[in-house]
Every structure is written in C-alpha cells, then in structure tokens.
Design a protein around this motif. Sequence first.
Motif, short mmCIF file in Angstrom:
data_model
loop_
_atom_site.label_atom_id
_atom_site.label_comp_id
_atom_site.label_asym_id
_atom_site.label_seq_id
_atom_site.Cartn_x
_atom_site.Cartn_y
_atom_site.Cartn_z
N UNK A 112 0.87 -1.18 0.00
CA UNK A 112 0.00 0.00 0.00
C UNK A 112 0.90 1.23 0.00
N UNK A 113 0.82 1.97 -1.11
CA UNK A 113 1.72 3.13 -1.22
C UNK A 113 1.00 4.46 -0.92
N UNK A 114 -0.35 4.41 -0.76
CA UNK A 114 -1.07 5.67 -0.50
C UNK A 114 -2.46 5.33 0.03
N UNK A 115 -2.96 6.19 0.90
CA UNK A 115 -4.35 6.04 1.38
C UNK A 115 -4.89 7.41 1.73
N UNK A 116 -6.15 7.64 1.34
CA UNK A 116 -6.85 8.86 1.76
C UNK A 116 -8.21 8.45 2.31
N UNK A 117 -8.47 8.78 3.56
CA UNK A 117 -9.70 8.37 4.23
C UNK A 117 -9.47 7.12 5.05
N UNK A 118 -10.41 6.83 5.93
CA UNK A 118 -10.30 5.69 6.83
C UNK A 118 -11.29 4.61 6.41
N UNK A 119 -10.77 3.40 6.12
CA UNK A 119 -11.61 2.26 5.78
C UNK A 119 -11.88 1.44 7.04
N UNK A 120 -13.17 1.07 7.28
CA UNK A 120 -13.48 0.21 8.41
C UNK A 120 -13.40 -1.25 7.98
N UNK A 121 -13.88 -2.15 8.85
CA UNK A 121 -13.79 -3.58 8.56
C UNK A 121 -14.61 -3.98 7.34
N UNK A 122 -15.68 -3.23 7.05
CA UNK A 122 -16.50 -3.52 5.88
C UNK A 122 -16.01 -2.77 4.63
N UNK A 123 -14.89 -2.06 4.74
CA UNK A 123 -14.37 -1.32 3.60
C UNK A 123 -15.10 -0.02 3.33
N UNK A 124 -15.83 0.47 4.34
CA UNK A 124 -16.56 1.72 4.18
C UNK A 124 -15.84 2.84 4.94
N UNK A 125 -16.30 4.06 4.75
CA UNK A 125 -15.72 5.20 5.46
C UNK A 125 -16.51 6.46 5.20
N UNK A 126 -16.21 7.49 5.97
CA UNK A 126 -16.92 8.77 5.83
C UNK A 126 -16.20 9.68 4.84
N UNK A 127 -16.98 10.60 4.32
CA UNK A 127 -16.45 11.61 3.40
C UNK A 127 -15.46 12.51 4.14
N UNK A 128 -14.28 12.71 3.55
CA UNK A 128 -13.26 13.54 4.18
C UNK A 128 -12.74 14.62 3.24
N UNK A 129 -13.52 14.97 2.24
CA UNK A 129 -13.13 16.07 1.37
C UNK A 129 -12.75 15.60 -0.02
N UNK A 130 -12.60 16.58 -0.93
CA UNK A 130 -12.23 16.31 -2.31
C UNK A 130 -10.89 16.99 -2.64
N UNK A 131 -9.78 16.56 -2.04
CA UNK A 131 -8.51 17.20 -2.37
C UNK A 131 -7.90 16.60 -3.63
N UNK A 132 -6.85 17.24 -4.15
CA UNK A 132 -6.05 16.58 -5.17
C UNK A 132 -5.05 15.65 -4.48
N UNK A 133 -4.55 14.68 -5.20
CA UNK A 133 -3.68 13.67 -4.60
C UNK A 133 -2.35 13.61 -5.36
N UNK A 134 -1.27 13.65 -4.62
CA UNK A 134 0.06 13.44 -5.18
C UNK A 134 0.62 12.14 -4.61
N UNK A 135 0.54 11.06 -5.34
CA UNK A 135 0.89 9.72 -4.85
C UNK A 135 2.35 9.43 -5.21
N UNK A 136 3.23 9.30 -4.20
CA UNK A 136 4.65 9.00 -4.50
C UNK A 136 4.78 7.62 -5.15
N UNK A 137 5.61 7.52 -6.16
CA UNK A 137 5.83 6.26 -6.88
C UNK A 137 7.24 5.75 -6.62
N UNK A 138 7.40 4.43 -6.53
CA UNK A 138 8.77 3.89 -6.36
C UNK A 138 9.58 4.06 -7.65
N UNK A 139 10.86 3.90 -7.52
CA UNK A 139 11.73 4.12 -8.67
C UNK A 139 11.45 3.14 -9.81
#
Length: 753
Positions: A112-139
Amino acid sequence: MYVPAAKSLIVALLCLCSLVAGRAMADSQPVDSGWEYRWGDSPFTEQGVPEWTQEAAPDQWHSIAFPSNPPGRSGREHVWFRVPLPSGEWQTPVLYVFSVDLITQVWMDGRKIYQYGQFDDQGRGRFEGWPWHGIPLPDDYENQLIYFRVFSNYTDIGLWGEVSVMDHSDLVLYILGNSLEALIVAGFSALIALLAMIFALVQTEKKTLASIALFALSSSVFLVSESQASLLIADRPLLWDYLAAGSYYLLPVALGLMLEQWLTDYRPWLINLIWKLHLVYVVGAIGLALSGVIDLSSTFPPFDAMLLVSLSVITVVVVRRFAGMRREQQILLLAYGVFCILLLVDMAVAHGVLPWGRVPVSWGTLAFSLAVVLISLWHYSSTQRALQRLNLSLEQQVAVRTQKAESLARREQARARLLTFENEKSRVLGDVITRLQDCFGLQQAFGRLAETMPDLCSPLKGTLYRHTGDGVYEPVSVWGYGDQTPGTPDHLNADSLPRPTRSQTPLPEASSEQEAPYLCFWINVESASQGQVTEGVLLLEGVEIFTHEESDYGAARLFAALDQAIQRIGLTLSSIVLREELQKFSYEDALTGLKNRRYFDQLFEHETAVAERNGEPLSLLIVDIDHFKIFNDSHGHEAGDQALRDVALALQRQFRESDVICRYGGEEFVAILPGAGTDDARERAEQLCAAIRQLSVTVPEKARERVTVSVGVASWPDSGGEPEQLVRLADKALYQAKQRGRDRVAVYRASDH
C-alpha cells in the motif's frame, strides 16, 4: 517614480504566471489508456494484502476509458481500478490525481503506497473532502500495475478529472498554474466585497450594496476553496469543502436579495421565497453535516437540483421585468447571468452530463466584478461632471435668486391688496354655489349663472355660452363691454371649441398686432347617461391684466381662483343633473337586488354602441327558471320569491364584475357580457346551469326543492345581424333550449337559421 516600479512588478508577475503555466503544462505525462475496473471489494490475505492485486484474473477485469462511474453500478459502493503506469524519466515521480469520490487506497506490487480516508472492517468510510492527490511512486514503477481501491456512497464513484505522472518538484508549480487565475479573480472579488460593505454603511441603498457584497464575498471564498492551491495554504481538505459548500449555497441568496430590491415595485414574492428557501438550505445542510448526521458530499446533488429550478424561475421573472430596470442593473444582471451559465456548465461536468474539462467559473466572477467597477467609475464620473456644472452655475444662481428676492418683495406688496379682493371673490362664489344648489334643473341653474357670472369674473370682461343641443354654443350672458361691440364670437361650434386654459400653462402674452388674448374655461357636467358633457363655455378677455409687468402675480392668482371656481360650479351642476336623473329613473329591483328592465334597456343600448364602435364581441344571455309557474303554484309565492332571490345570487356569483345582470321580468334574467365571444359565453352559461342544479330552495314546511334554468345565448358578431338584435336572437335560443327539454343551454347560430 512609483509608476515604473509598478509596471515592473506587473511584468514580473505576468512572466511568473507564464513560466508556471508553461512548465506545468510541459512536464506532465497523462495516464489515459489501459484502465480496467472490477466491481466489489477484494478479500485480504493474512498478511493484509488484497488478493486481487496478486492475481491476474483477466476475465474479472473490464476495460474502461477513464476510471470513473463504470457501467452497471446498481447501488454498489466498492470498485477497484488498475492501470499499467507509463515509462518516463522522472527524478522523484508522483502520480497526480485531480480528485477521488470518495476515499481510496493505492496498491502496487503487494504494497500500500497511499491512502486517503479511513476504511473500516466492511471497507466503508466517511467523506473527508475532495482534495487533489500526489501519490509517491517507487523508482521501479514503470510498466507496473497500480491498483486503486475506492469506496463511495455518493452519486459518483472513482477517480475524477485527470490522472498524470510528473516530478514532485513540478507538482506545486502545476497546482499553482491551474489555480493562479482563480486566486487573482478571488482577490479582486474580495476587494469589491470590502468596498461594497463600506459603501453599504454610508449610502442610502444599503440592502442592494449589501447583497452585492455578499455575492462578491461568496464567489471569492468559493473560488479560493475550489482552487487546488487552497491545500497549499492549509492542508485541511474537509475545511475547504465546507467553505466551498457554504459560499456556493449562498450565491442564490445574494442574487435573490439583489433582485428583490430592484423589483420591489412589482412585489416579487417568488424571488423572496427562493432566497429564503436557499438560506434555510444553507443553515440546514451545513448544520447537519457538521453534526455528523449526514456527509457534506450528500448535500451537493439536492442543492444543484434546487439551484437549477431557482435559476429557471428567476430567469422567467427577470426577463419579464428586464426592460424596466436601470442600465446599471441590467449590466450587473447580464454579468451575473454569465457567471450562472458557467456555474451550470461546471455543474453539468461535475454530474457527468458533459465530459470533464476545466470550466473557467472565475471568468464569470471577473465579469461581475468588472461590471461593478465600471458602474462605480461611471457613477463617479457622473458625480464629478455634476459638481463641475454646479460650481459653474453658482454665480448665476446667486444672481437669479437676487432677482427673485426683489420680485417676491414686489409680489408681497401686491399680495396684501389681493387678499381683500380674493376674500370678496370667495364670498361671491359661495353665494353662486348656494343659489345653484337651490335650483331644480339645469335650465334654471344656467339662468342664475348668467346673472351672477359678471360679479364673479370682474374685472375681466367676457361671455358665457350655453350648449343648445345641436353642437352650437349660444351666448347667454355678456358683460364688461358697455356700449362697445363684444370681442368674443357670436357663437361657438362643438367641433372647433377653443382648448381650455389650465392653471399649469403660462399666461398668454398680448401683442399689438393681434387681438386681445382669451382665457377659455369649459364647464363640464357629469351625467349618468351621457358621461362628461361640456355644457357651457366661458371666454374672458385679459388684455388689461396681461400687459402690466407688476401685475403678473395678481393675474396668476386671479386666474387660479377662476379655474377653481369653474370646477366647483361644474361639480354643483353635475349634482343637479344626477339628482334629476335619479328622480327620473329607479334602476333596482326590490326583490332580487339586481338592476331592472329599465336599466337594462338603457345600458344595453350603450354597450351595443361601444361594441360596434370598438369592434369588440358582445354576448347576451337570457335565463329562464324552468316550470316556475308550476313551482309557484305548488309551493306558494313565498317559495317562488325565495327561488328568484337564490337564482339572482347564483347569477352574481357566476359572472365577472364587468358583466351586467338584470331581472328582465317575471322569472327571466338577462346578462350582458362585454368582450365575451360565443365560446366564452356558452361556457359560462353551462357553468351557471351546473351551479343552479346544486341550489336547494327553502320551501315552508317541506323539504328543500331544486330548480333548473334554461339559457339562451347570442353573441355579436358570431350570430350575424346587428348588435341591437341580440335580445331577439337570445330569446330564440332560449325557446330552442325549452323545446329540447329545458335545463340546458342553446346558442343562436346564424348557420342554423
């Protein structure tokens, strides 16, 4: 010395903007091919790795052009996307994603290289905004599969906007390049809001300026919150989304308040209702979201639907009143319209109606702000020109006021002499009115006018004329000429009467090359049967008083007093004529309260003449109570009278105030419908029959009895002939209705005869 520095600063800023935008556009690689999706959520291994990232399963993954809203959602809230990353030469590569609905995890090579928001045991979560995402990539990211785990209970699910690979160092410049325009316009709008609030505290149009300030401030906050650069100011995505929602929801409130002030003369209750509903929605939606009852994201779709309806209603209301607005209001409204159009386009993009693209909403805000600035500059320029004209005219005004003061002093001297004269004229007028009120008719009243008019009009000489009935006005009294021949005409013709002089018009000037000027007064009498009639004309010669400069004030006062006296005399004569007509005619039927046959005969002649002259339709209804004689014989005259009263009341309720209902005689009634054609008259006659069927007439010592009516309808010009024949034609139609079984409507048609 400051101008070159300011110019240099502007040039440097423009160069920076160009550099930022140019580099941002050049140093990014879109990821726009090879995307696949899979509905549902992956199970996890004991080590916490999603099984779907470790198996190829080509039959379970489906191709998609862009990782957003795959087909066949059917209420699903989990979806996975994957794509092979392109190769490229980057020092610190990041994967830029414009936005995600709603929360996501990103996996690559079992990590797992990136996560935004909190996933519960059922894979659900609450809305935490609509930001842009800069996901770091390995070489070693090149050509590897990257997986996106997405949960969304929103209308959209998946990635949104654009996805591209770039260097981390270029990401900030890319964000700034995309947001710079919105930030500049937002700052400009904030300045406009501040100035409008300041002016609202000192100007008279406080509510209008306050609504402009509210719109400018809301749009400024909205642009900043919606810009991607907001996260560079404070990395609080949900906070910025709350600010964006609040400012977005307040925009129709500001528009409604502004329009309500501009259309206050038209009582725009719809506009008032719209902005109040939107204000309630702002408070309710933001309050429920802050309290955790609902997600903020779920408040946007209902508001967008409500905004679309509100803008449609406001457009209809404004278009009808647009021509009556002031020019600056029209300009502001057009600028706001541009903003609303861009807002609707942005809304359509957000809901997938239009393909994704950056909508320049800031242009609409800029257009509105520039309109406010230009209007303010125009008002300032107009004020400066007015001040210049005022300064140039001060000396002239001082001279004019000095002359006026001297003239007023002379007039005050003349005023003292005129007061006694006016009191005497008032006494004479009172005597004239008293003597006229004792008259029994118009002939006697004009005889007394001929006796008293010389005293009332002196020192002016003149002639009083009386209408003879043939369009000719003959003199009944001449005074002031002595042995000389009167300068007034021997008689006047109705077609060439001189226009009456009014107190608002300048007094005529005498000339040695023309005859003495005349003052003309019309003695108008109001008659119930003929309307306003010019019964007499008064011509006065004023050469003596109009040739003396010092008597201008006295002449004007004398003329005004004469004008008022003639009006009072006309009112008194009108009361005499009305009294005569009231004694001659009695128009009301005592039993039903309707007008009687005599009134109908007189009014019908008038209405036919009006209809023929104006070319407007005229309809006549004759209503007859079915089997009234049998009803009367069976239940008694008291019940018959009650039936007549009930039917008369039903007639009054069924027709317009402009329609005339009369009792024609016995159990028959007539209704005159000016302006109504055949179809309209027939429809109202059928409504009348239906209403009468529901009547229940009270019968002494018995159950309530029902009655019905038959109606004959004739309309001009549809029935043919002349309007005066409508009574006869409607009577024929009534006879047809009775022959066909009564309790029905029959219309006379020329084609049937």
